[in-house]
Design a protein around this motif. Structure first.
Motif, PDB file in Angstrom:
ATOM      1  N   PHE A   1       0.840  -1.200   0.000  1.00 44.05           N
ATOM      2  CA  PHE A   1       0.000   0.000   0.000  1.00 44.05           C
ATOM      3  C   PHE A   1       0.874   1.250   0.000  1.00 44.05           C
ATOM      4  CE2 PHE A   1      -3.881   2.291   0.831  1.00 44.05           C
ATOM      5  CZ  PHE A   1      -3.489   3.405   1.545  1.00 44.05           C
ATOM      6  N   LEU A   2       1.871   1.235   0.868  1.00 50.65           N
ATOM      7  CA  LEU A   2       2.758   2.386   0.971  1.00 50.65           C
ATOM      8  C   LEU A   2       3.512   2.623  -0.332  1.00 50.65           C
ATOM      9  CD1 LEU A   2       3.349   4.229   3.369  1.00 50.65           C
ATOM     10  CD2 LEU A   2       5.432   2.927   3.751  1.00 50.65           C
ATOM     11  N   VAL A   3       4.068   1.532  -0.869  1.00 54.28           N
ATOM     12  CA  VAL A   3       4.808   1.638  -2.133  1.00 54.28           C
ATOM     13  C   VAL A   3       3.904   2.187  -3.234  1.00 54.28           C
ATOM     14  CG1 VAL A   3       5.855   0.262  -3.965  1.00 54.28           C
ATOM     15  CG2 VAL A   3       6.499  -0.145  -1.595  1.00 54.28           C
ATOM     16  N   SER A   4       2.690   1.613  -3.322  1.00 56.57           N
ATOM     17  CA  SER A   4       1.760   2.021  -4.377  1.00 56.57           C
ATOM     18  C   SER A   4       1.349   3.483  -4.204  1.00 56.57           C
ATOM     19  CB  SER A   4       0.531   1.113  -4.329  1.00 56.57           C
ATOM     20  OG  SER A   4      -0.436   1.579  -5.222  1.00 56.57           O
ATOM     21  N   ALA A   5       1.054   3.880  -2.955  1.00 57.21           N
ATOM     22  CA  ALA A   5       0.608   5.254  -2.731  1.00 57.21           C
ATOM     23  C   ALA A   5       1.715   6.244  -3.074  1.00 57.21           C
ATOM     24  CB  ALA A   5       0.166   5.431  -1.275  1.00 57.21           C
ATOM     25  N   LEU A   6       2.944   5.946  -2.633  1.00 56.97           N
ATOM     26  CA  LEU A   6       4.037   6.874  -2.909  1.00 56.97           C
ATOM     27  C   LEU A   6       4.346   6.958  -4.400  1.00 56.97           C
ATOM     28  CD1 LEU A   6       6.374   6.130   0.130  1.00 56.97           C
ATOM     29  CD2 LEU A   6       4.912   8.117  -0.251  1.00 56.97           C
ATOM     30  N   SER A   7       4.322   5.791  -5.087  1.00 59.99           N
ATOM     31  CA  SER A   7       4.567   5.848  -6.535  1.00 59.99           C
ATOM     32  C   SER A   7       3.478   6.627  -7.242  1.00 59.99           C
ATOM     33  CB  SER A   7       4.626   4.455  -7.167  1.00 59.99           C
ATOM     34  OG  SER A   7       5.001   3.497  -6.266  1.00 59.99           O
ATOM     35  N   SER A   8       2.229   6.476  -6.771  1.00 60.49           N
ATOM     36  CA  SER A   8       1.133   7.210  -7.405  1.00 60.49           C
ATOM     37  C   SER A   8       1.300   8.700  -7.193  1.00 60.49           C
ATOM     38  CB  SER A   8      -0.213   6.783  -6.836  1.00 60.49           C
ATOM     39  OG  SER A   8      -0.347   5.401  -6.880  1.00 60.49           O
ATOM     40  N   ILE A   9       1.710   9.091  -5.985  1.00 60.08           N
ATOM     41  CA  ILE A   9       1.921  10.513  -5.719  1.00 60.08           C
ATOM     42  C   ILE A   9       2.976  11.052  -6.681  1.00 60.08           C
ATOM     43  CG2 ILE A   9       2.851  12.179  -4.081  1.00 60.08           C
ATOM     44  CD1 ILE A   9       1.604  10.640  -1.848  1.00 60.08           C
ATOM     45  N   LEU A  10       4.065  10.302  -6.815  1.00 58.88           N
ATOM     46  CA  LEU A  10       5.136  10.732  -7.714  1.00 58.88           C
ATOM     47  C   LEU A  10       4.632  10.846  -9.153  1.00 58.88           C
ATOM     48  CD1 LEU A  10       8.199  11.292  -7.824  1.00 58.88           C
ATOM     49  CD2 LEU A  10       8.494   8.908  -8.500  1.00 58.88           C
TER      50      LEU A  10
END
Lengths: 423, 233
Positions: free
Chosen positions: A398-407
């Motif tokens: 979840f964290l990885v996905s959320a941060l990549s999406s933000i980027l």
């Protein structure tokens, strides 16, 4: 006798779920395509029905409806059916329809479909190796083997989708992020698009005219046969054909440009529609909801512990409803974007697979949000899986996905206004 | 080439029916080797001899605008697509003979394109319903082409052809059924080739030899049209 009336009370909603899945398939997903293989529709609806029944069972569990033995029985039954569908039926049919699309393998469709299925099973089984999901005391043919693997796949998918959704949802609905798009911006882009098309047309006319003249004069390349023809074409190529290939290159570049302009215009139109929507009552409502939801998501991203089990349970209810709705909407959009009349069957089955795995893992993860007294049934039914692993795995992905999406969204947002300013 | 000498024919139909292959066959007289997804609109030019074989024979360049997408596309895609529907002189409706839905969707396609036509005489009622009388009065010539003819199973052939005959009557259009991967369906002298030729002749006649409102720019889309008279070479 004790089992009859509860069974009826399960059958009715299950039939309703099946009907809903059927209608959703027909009216939404497949409304522009022809259903030639009804098995696809049946499989989709069955997967949907049994997936929804699992949520229903959780609610029954919490409400304490019906006796605990009948609930346990239905849990087990539902679980076996869903595993059967997700591991045998759907993958087999996916393989079958993929093979049907490939001309070379048409003859032995069934054979190749079985080959595909065995390959799937091999990788599915191998999935258990890198993850610490089972305790060594489980036998090789136990149900935990299957659920644990389905759980890993499903949880990964859920975490990826939730992470992206957590970031994308506020971004889409909150007017703070909406780029300012005016009608003149769109008109200017459309003008450029049509100008490009006009240029393509005039160059193609020139090519057609030149080709015709060449043909009439007998200079056509296809008429250069034999050795003399080859020598002639190498040593002194007719000037027209050199010219032609240059113009053709220009046409190719212009066509690529026209495609880009088209996509940009679509993007601007979509943004304009979102802006208009945000001014309506519904839009404003979702905007406010977006603010609340984004706060909740930020909270989740930083993994704050819930300080009240029962508030978390209400959230479970909301999550169930919104995630079913959200999933269906996302699946529909995805389906429209990538399907064609050839691949529609395969894609729907893949969606059914994702949907089933998603729902099974929801049950796994929901255990964390459920008040302690209700966790026991889930533990009992699903066996002794390493639940903690799933929770940690979900949080990581979840964290990885959320941060990549933000980027990703930050880069996309940044790039877009600059593109239009160069006009 | 003066900009007023333009003849524009739209090629519409669901995605995957074979519009790109058809346009390639009509313009290059060759089979398209690697069909791929059409994004936006792709244009090609067909050289057509008007009134071939008579003393009045004249060569025209007909633009075939192949607009990609499906009737169920998002409204942002539809609004963008509408840009291509201006000042149209003819429409070719393409459907897949093995897919009934693609034939049914032709109503929606034709309405989408004709509603955007800026003719001030108001060609088609804009409430979205199909109206046979309006199609009969429609000044834009239509042609219906059914593809993948070779893939219809033998026993279903009659049913399919009956169905498409009704459909072409509804549109007040001629119909041609062919397979885009086989040029012999449009071989010179065949009835299909004659129908095609007649269609293009009709388009040219309406464009040049009768006073038609769609020759002039429409009122509603005037904003878009101010630049159309510029011509790039």
């Amino acid at each position: 006798e004790e089992c009859l009336s509860p069974t009826c009370s399960f059958c009715t909603p299950q039939v309703l779920f099946f009907g809903f899945g059927w209608l959703f398939f027909m009216r939404q997903l497949f409304k522009d395509y022809e259903v030639r293989h009804y098995i696809v529709q049946v499989v989709f609806s069955v997967t949907f029905a049994f997936s929804c029944t699992m949520f229903e069972l959780i609610i029954f569990e919490i409400l304490g409806a019906l006796s605990s033995t009948s609930r346990y029985f239905h849990w087990k039954l539902n679980l076996y059916v869903i595993l059967l569908v997700l591991i045998f039926v759907v993958p087999f049919y996916i393989g079958y329809f993929v093979v049907s699309n490939i001309r070379l393998l048409q003859r032995q469709k069934l054979l190749f479909a079985c080959v595909v299925w065995f390959t799937f099973m091999y990788f599915f089984w191998k999935l258990g190796d890198p993850f610490p999901i089972l305790s060594p005391k489980h036998g090789i043919l136990s149900i935990e083997q299957l659920i644990s693997r389905v759980g890993v796949i499903g949880v990964t998918l859920m975490a990826l989708l939730s992470g992206f959704g957590a970031v994308n949802c506020p971004y889409t609905y909150m007017s703070y992020f909406l780029r300012n798009v005016t009608d003149s911006d769109i008109l200017a882009l459309e003008r450029r698009l049509l100008q490009t098309m006009d240029m393509i047309v005039s160059k193609k006319k020139r090519i057609a005219m030149t080709r015709r003249q060449m043909y009439q004069r007998g200079e056509d390349q296809s008429k250069q046969t034999g050795i003399w023809g080859m020598i002639r074409s190498v040593t002194s190529p007719p000037p027209n054909s050199e010219n032609l290939s240059l113009i053709q290159q220009e046409v190719d570049a212009l066509e690529e440009l026209s495609r880009q302009l088209f996509l940009e215009t679509v993007d601007l139109q979509a943004t304009k529609e979102r802006i208009e929507y945000s001014k309506t009552f519904q839009g404003k409502y979702f905007n406010v909801l977006g603010y609340f939801f984004s706060i909740y998501c930020v909270w989740k991203i930083f993994m704050v512990k819930f300080w009240s089990q029962h508030i978390s349970f209400i959230l479970v209810g909301i999550i169930i409803v919104t995630s079913i709705r959200g999933l269906l909407i996302t699946l529909t959009k995805f389906f429209y974007a990538i399907s064609s009349s050839k691949s529609s069957n395969v894609i729907v089955l893949v969606l059914a697979q994702i949907m089933g795995m998603y729902f099974v893992s929801s049950v796994l993860l929901m255990r964390m949000s459920m008040p302690l007294e209700y966790r026991t049934i889930v533990t009992e039914v699903l066996g002794e899986l390493q639940f903690n692993f799933y929770h940690r795995w979900f949080d990581v992905i979840f964290l990885v996905s959320a941060l990549s999406s933000i980027l990703f969204l930050y880069l996309a947002h940044k790039q877009a206004p600059e593109k239009h300013m160069t006009m | 080439m003066a900009s007023l000498d333009r003849i524009k024919v739209l090629v519409l139909g669901d995605s995957g029916v074979g519009k790109s292959s058809l346009v390639h066959l009509l313009c290059q007289n060759q089979v398209l080797g690697n069909p791929s997804w059409t994004v936006g609109c792709s244009v090609d030019v067909r050289v057509h001899d008007y009134k071939e074989g008579t003393p009045e024979e004249k060569t025209f360049y007909i633009e075939l605008w192949d607009v990609g997408g499906s009737v169920g596309s998002a409204s942002s895609v539809k609004s963008t697509r509408a840009v291509f529907y201006s000042s149209v002189n003819g429409i070719i409706l393409v459907h897949d003979l093995t897919n009934k839905k693609s034939s049914q969707n032709l109503y929606r396609w034709s309405l989408e394109a004709l509603n955007k036509d800026s003719s001030p005489t108001g060609v088609i009622v804009t409430n979205g319903d199909y109206d046979r009388e309006k199609f009969a009065e429609n000044p834009v010539p239509l042609l219906m082409i059914g593809t993948k003819f070779d893939q219809i199973p033998e026993n279903k052939r009659n049913d399919v052809l009956t169905r498409t005959a009704f459909l072409s009557e509804d549109f007040n259009a001629e119909e041609i059924n062919l397979d885009c991967t086989n040029p012999r369906y449009l071989a010179a002298g065949s009835s299909n080739a004659v129908k095609l030729s007649r269609f293009f002749d009709k388009v040219i006649e309406k464009r040049y030899f009768t006073k038609e409102p769609n020759q002039m720019t429409g009122f509603t889309d005037r904003k878009r049209f101010n630049f159309k008279n510029l011509h790039y070479d």
